[in-house]
Design an enzyme around this catalytic site. Structure first.
Site: not given
Ligand code: CP
Length: 303
Positions: A83, A105, A55-56, A134
């Site tokens: 690496k 992330r 999603r993100t 988040h």
């Molecule tokens: N909600 C969320 O962060 O989903 P993803 O891990 O798929 O990005």
């Protein structure tokens, strides 16, 4: 927010309201035939993901493209990180290619904050750091709630599951608390310790799911994050029995209560298929709103 978006905790109500208002402007675009405008033409956003994401990562990429910016996505497995390159060397290398923002992330809490201090010229947007925050998830969750309710103030929100390891929970707690909602955190004691009540004002903790659900307006379910646990802290076979959301639970909540899940969800573990696909569920609206929120954030950071 001069340097990007690192967390919800340090944002003011006014900053959050401005992002939500701008996201509302972008919401209808998602259903237009022509979804693109060139507000950020010529800008470059780099997605740098050290953890899996559907999603993100994809919604940041779509958001950038809908605003006319260029977007490149890099994952740790497909880059020189595999690496042995350090995080700082990777980001300095990317920085030399002059992106206008890096969306990242990472499994380490605080990684984006560390990089933001090292790379003062390139805004960093936190797309999830360890079990810390988040921020864009909390913003899209707030937008989704506000599509259904006039205000967050006075709402009772139950956040149920592996709260301890959840960056989604932490960001939501900060946002909801700033807007006067009451937040009930619920899960087995090892995953929802009582100390979590001190994160922000208006937060309480219970280990009894029925108590958490009683008269609640909003139910947010969380995945058990086995990847962040050194040892399994609650037997998985018992988890669904005590903390899995099923149809019979919905009668405890307020009439018309909405069910949310940040995804990825594990059907039959923390939520039943019947609930996930019911008229109470706004899980796919959360996904759709993720694009509008990320457009608002990119516009703010890249403009
Ligand atoms: N909600 C969320 O962060 O989903 P993803 O891990 O798929 O990005």
């Amino acid at each position: 927010m001069p340097n990007g978006l690192l967390d919800i905790e340090s944002l003011s109500r006014t900053e959050i309201e401005a992002l939500l208002e701008r996201a509302r402007y972008f919401q209808p675009w998602q259903r237009d035939k022509d979804k693109r405008q060139d507000l950020l033409k010529g800008r470059l956003m780099v997605n740098l993901f050290y953890e899996a994401s559907t999603r993100t990562r994809i919604s940041f990429e779509i958001a950038a493209k809908r605003l006319g910016a260029d977007a490149i996505s890099i994952t740790s497995s497909g880059s020189s990180v595999s690496k042995g390159e350090t995080l700082l060397d990777t980001v300095n290398t990317l920085g030399a290619m002059r992106p206008d923002a890096i969306v990242m992330r990472h499994s380490a809490s605080g990684a984006p904050h560390f990089l933001a201090k090292q790379l003062v010229e390139i805004p960093i947007i936190n797309a999830g750091d360890g079990q810390h925050e988040h921020p864009t998830q909390a913003l899209l969750d707030a937008l989704t709630i506000l599509d259904k309710r006039p205000t967050l103030e006075g709402l009772r929100v139950a956040i149920i599951g592996d709260v301890l390891h959840s960056r989604v929970a932490r960001s939501n707690v900060h946002l909801l608390s700033k807007f006067g909602a009451d937040v009930v955190l619920c899960g087995p004691a090892p995953l929802a310790p009582k100390e979590l009540a001190s994160i922000a004002a208006g937060v309480s903790v219970t280990h009894d799911m029925k108590e958490a659900l009683r008269e609640t307006d909003i139910i947010m379910m969380l995945r058990v994050q086995l990847e962040r646990q050194n040892e399994v802290s609650f037997p998985q076979v018992d988890y669904y029995r005590f903390y899995g959301l099923r149809l019979e639970h919905l009668g405890l909540a307020k009439q018309g209560a909405i069910v949310m899940h940040p995804g990825p969800m594990n059907r039959g573990k923390e939520i039943s298929t019947e609930v996930a696909d019911s008229s109470h569920s706004v899980i796919l609206s959360q996904v759709e709103n993720g694009i509008a929120i990320r457009m608002a954030v990119l516009e703010k950071v890249l403009s």
